[in-house]
Design an enzyme around this catalytic site. Structure first.
Site, PDB file in Angstrom:
ATOM      1  CG  ASP A   1     -13.119  11.292  29.615  1.00 34.36           C
ATOM      2  OD1 ASP A   1     -11.995  10.938  29.224  1.00 34.36           O
ATOM      3  OD2 ASP A   1     -14.147  10.580  29.504  1.00 34.36           O
TER       4      ASP A   1
ATOM      5  CB  CYS B   1      -0.577   0.529  19.448  1.00 27.71           C
ATOM      6  SG  CYS B   1      -0.864   1.645  20.794  1.00 27.71           S
TER       7      CYS B   1
ATOM      8  NE  ARG C   1      -7.311  -0.748  25.191  1.00 28.57           N
ATOM      9  CZ  ARG C   1      -7.016   0.566  25.213  1.00 28.57           C
ATOM     10  NH1 ARG C   1      -7.729   1.422  24.496  1.00 28.57           N
ATOM     11  NH2 ARG C   1      -5.999   0.999  25.940  1.00 28.57           N
TER      12      ARG C   1
HETATM   13  N1  SAJ Z   1       4.831  -8.578  20.706  1.00 24.61           N
HETATM   14  C1  SAJ Z   1       5.355  -9.761  20.209  1.00 24.61           C
HETATM   15  N2  SAJ Z   1       6.679  -9.821  19.892  1.00 24.61           N
HETATM   16  C2  SAJ Z   1       7.495  -8.734  20.038  1.00 24.61           C
HETATM   17  C3  SAJ Z   1       6.939  -7.537  20.538  1.00 24.61           C
HETATM   18  C4  SAJ Z   1       5.607  -7.479  20.878  1.00 24.61           C
HETATM   19  O1  SAJ Z   1       4.646 -10.754  20.061  1.00 24.61           O
HETATM   20  O2  SAJ Z   1       8.680  -8.854  19.751  1.00 24.61           O
HETATM   21  C5  SAJ Z   1       3.409  -8.517  21.034  1.00 24.61           C
HETATM   22  C6  SAJ Z   1       3.152  -8.253  22.498  1.00 24.61           C
HETATM   23  O3  SAJ Z   1       3.068  -9.477  23.202  1.00 24.61           O
HETATM   24  C7  SAJ Z   1       1.815  -7.524  22.472  1.00 24.61           C
HETATM   25  C8  SAJ Z   1       1.830  -6.783  21.139  1.00 24.61           C
HETATM   26  O4  SAJ Z   1       2.842  -7.411  20.347  1.00 24.61           O
HETATM   27  O5  SAJ Z   1       0.754  -8.453  22.485  1.00 24.61           O
HETATM   28  C9  SAJ Z   1       2.146  -5.297  21.263  1.00 24.61           C
HETATM   29  O6  SAJ Z   1       3.290  -5.210  22.054  1.00 24.61           O
HETATM   30  P1  SAJ Z   1       4.160  -3.838  22.130  1.00 24.61           P
HETATM   31  O7  SAJ Z   1       5.418  -4.146  22.860  1.00 24.61           O
HETATM   32  O8  SAJ Z   1       4.279  -3.238  20.790  1.00 24.61           O
HETATM   33  O9  SAJ Z   1       3.314  -2.940  23.126  1.00 24.61           O
HETATM   34  P2  SAJ Z   1       2.234  -1.824  22.855  1.00 24.61           P
HETATM   35  O10 SAJ Z   1       1.094  -2.281  22.061  1.00 24.61           O
HETATM   36  O11 SAJ Z   1       1.976  -1.254  24.196  1.00 24.61           O
HETATM   37  O12 SAJ Z   1       3.016  -0.798  21.914  1.00 24.61           O
HETATM   38  C10 SAJ Z   1       3.378   0.442  22.407  1.00 24.61           C
HETATM   39  C11 SAJ Z   1       3.235   1.333  21.218  1.00 24.61           C
HETATM   40  N3  SAJ Z   1       3.304   2.699  21.642  1.00 24.61           N
HETATM   41  C12 SAJ Z   1       2.513   3.598  20.991  1.00 24.61           C
HETATM   42  O13 SAJ Z   1       1.792   3.311  20.066  1.00 24.61           O
HETATM   43  C13 SAJ Z   1       2.557   4.970  21.498  1.00 24.61           C
HETATM   44  C14 SAJ Z   1       4.340   1.044  20.221  1.00 24.61           C
HETATM   45  O14 SAJ Z   1       4.418   2.112  19.254  1.00 24.61           O
HETATM   46  C15 SAJ Z   1       5.688   0.942  20.875  1.00 24.61           C
HETATM   47  O15 SAJ Z   1       6.661   0.576  19.886  1.00 24.61           O
HETATM   48  C16 SAJ Z   1       5.645  -0.123  21.938  1.00 24.61           C
HETATM   49  O16 SAJ Z   1       4.689   0.337  22.915  1.00 24.61           O
HETATM   50  C17 SAJ Z   1       7.006  -0.294  22.588  1.00 24.61           C
HETATM   51  O17 SAJ Z   1       8.008   0.136  21.984  1.00 24.61           O
HETATM   52  O18 SAJ Z   1       7.038  -0.918  23.652  1.00 24.61           O
END
Ligand code: SAJ
Length: 451
Positions: free
Chosen positions: A50, A280, A351
């Site tokens: 890193d 993401c 983030r």
């Molecule tokens: N969110 C909403 N409504 C939803 C789902 C999420 O407003 O129905 C918002 C969340 O509050 C957040 C953002 O979207 O602010 C992202 O939420 P997320 O559940 O997608 O979480 P992440 O960003 O951690 O997404 C990760 C991603 N993983 C990778 O990229 C390896 C995503 O591909 C996955 O689908 C997600 O996790 C998951 O399935 O939980």
């Protein structure tokens, strides 16, 4: 196996089975560190690299440099675990080099691939071409990045793919904060040009994850699959967010509508919210937009979804102020306590935090912004727009907004908080609160998607 210098050591099934491979991981962040630990756990010799002196120093002390507490007691300390700032120390020993570096976007929403290039330089400057290592990109990119960015680096160094080195792509899939979807569990996709390299990587990643490994015919297919996963998620969230703006205008509660629609067998339910954060979902669509636009293909739907989601904080701010005005209060010096700064519950990652954008919008309208998030430590609290509070009961408010559904938010003493709120207006930005209970405590409960 005795290594005879000069013989090519491919990633054979036997070497995978015997754990006779040395694996380098460049970038020890929220994906790279669990990946390095995972391959160490299953028996490989691992070299972690890193650029951060702090990360390397903490790891050398056996401490977790990240904010994922599940790694606190998992930092290895044996001869198979090697940590270094310098790729020159480690990369020459590696049969496999995995690159897990950030792929952010610039201020004008363009892909920023400098970390991918820099990691490629670190790898290709130092590989031992006599053992024909495989260098694997895991960061989320658009189709073509691996070849576009790393191909010239090989040429500049006189490295021939398939002779001196192999390139491959295996997108990281990882749900921060969810132990059910870590590197040891999630299914993986892997793409490489040569079928034998792809099949060797299937064998290698199959030692890491119990979720299965799916080979595809090229690096580009694997790159495209990952960005599509997250574009689809952004679009689906945008739909429910737009529905949450539509139905209250016609007197309907979006949650009741979604609950009814979800009785259909192939309806996929998403949750409306104050916005879409993280590294993401709000980022990855811009990678596909870039590639598609350059190819002259349409991106109307993808860009519209991004616009809907990125506008949500402003839309929410307008609704909060509209509710306050109905209660006789304008924005000037309206004291608004925002609960949750992290982009999703149970983690400290802020983030692309939607709460930040909401705070800016309300602050610019003249409101006094207060924020509480038990996961955000004092060193990570931006204070240009908001005043951070250590206990929500320490301050008097007019409005409280649920921005991130941390369990700690739901567990607050809402009766006591009502006593400290002059206006008593609550806006549930994630539809997670018990409306009847809080109404009985004297709150005026409003929410996203609610008339
Ligand atoms: N969110 C909403 N409504 C939803 C789902 C999420 O407003 O129905 C918002 C969340 O509050 C957040 C953002 O979207 O602010 C992202 O939420 P997320 O559940 O997608 O979480 P992440 O960003 O951690 O997404 C990760 C991603 N993983 C990778 O990229 C390896 C995503 O591909 C996955 O689908 C997600 O996790 C998951 O399935 O939980």
């Amino acid at each position: 196996m005795n290594r005879v210098e000069g013989l090519v050591f491919m990633i054979t099934g036997e070497r995978v089975d015997n754990r006779d491979l040395t694996i380098g991981v460049i970038g020890l962040g929220y994906v790279g560190l669990p990946t390095a630990i995972g391959f160490h756990e299953v028996g490989f010799t691992v070299h972690g690299i890193d650029v951060s002196k702090e990360v390397i120093s903490l790891l050398k002390q056996g401490k977790n440099p990240g904010d994922d507490p599940t790694l606190d007691d998992k930092i290895p300390n044996d001869e198979r675990w090697n940590i270094s700032l310098n790729a020159s120390d480690s990369i020459p020993l590696c049969d496999v080099v995995i690159v897990t570096v950030p792929t952010p976007i610039s201020d004008n929403n363009k892909p920023d691939l400098r970390f991918v290039k820099e990691a490629g330089i670190s790898a290709f400057d130092h590989i031992n071409k006599s053992i024909q290592p495989t260098v694997i990109l895991e960061s989320t990119v658009y189709p073509g990045v691996t070849r576009e960015i790393w191909g010239p680096l090989l040429d500049e160094r006189g490295l021939i793919e398939g002779v001196h080195v192999n390139m491959a792509y295996c997108p990281e899939r990882f749900v921060p904060g969810d132990p059910n979807y870590g590197v040891r569990e999630v299914p993986r996709v892997v793409g490489a040009e040569k079928p034998e390299i792809c099949s060797s990587l299937v064998a290698l990643y199959s030692t890491l994850t119990s979720g299965g490994v799916f080979p595809v015919s090229s690096i580009e297919i694997a790159e495209a699959s990952k960005v599509v996963e997250n574009v689809q998620r952004d679009l689906n969230i945008a739909l429910v967010n737009e529905l949450a703006l539509i139905f209250p205008e016609i007197g309907l509660d979006v949650e009741e509508v979604l609950t009814a629609a979800a009785t259909k067998w192939n309806f996929h339910r998403y949750a409306p919210g104050i916005g879409v954060g993280g590294h993401c979902i709000p980022i990855d669509p811009y990678y596909l937009i870039q590639k598609a636009t350059a190819a002259g293909a349409p991106v109307d739907l993808i860009t519209s979804a991004r616009k809907v989601n990125s506008n949500m904080p402003t839309q929410i701010a307008n609704r909060i102020l509209r509710h306050a005005k109905k209660l006789g209060r304008d924005a000037n010096n309206l004291r608004i306590l925002l609960l949750g700064w992290a982009y999703k519950p149970g983690i400290s990652d802020s983030r692309e935090s939607p709460t930040k954008h909401l705070a800016i919008s309300l602050h610019n309208s003249g409101c006094k912004i207060l924020t509480w998030d038990p996961y955000i430590t004092s060193k990570n609290r931006p204070n240009e727009i908001t005043q951070w509070v250590d206990n929500p009961l320490d301050v008097n408010t007019d409005v409280i907004v649920i921005c991130t559904a941390h369990q700690e938010v739901l567990n607050l003493d809402w009766g006591a908080l009502r006593e400290k709120s002059d206006l008593g207006l609550l806006f549930d930005g994630r539809r997670v609160i018990d409306e009847e209970l809080l109404t009985n405590q004297g709150w005026i409960v409003t929410a996203i998607g609610k008339p």
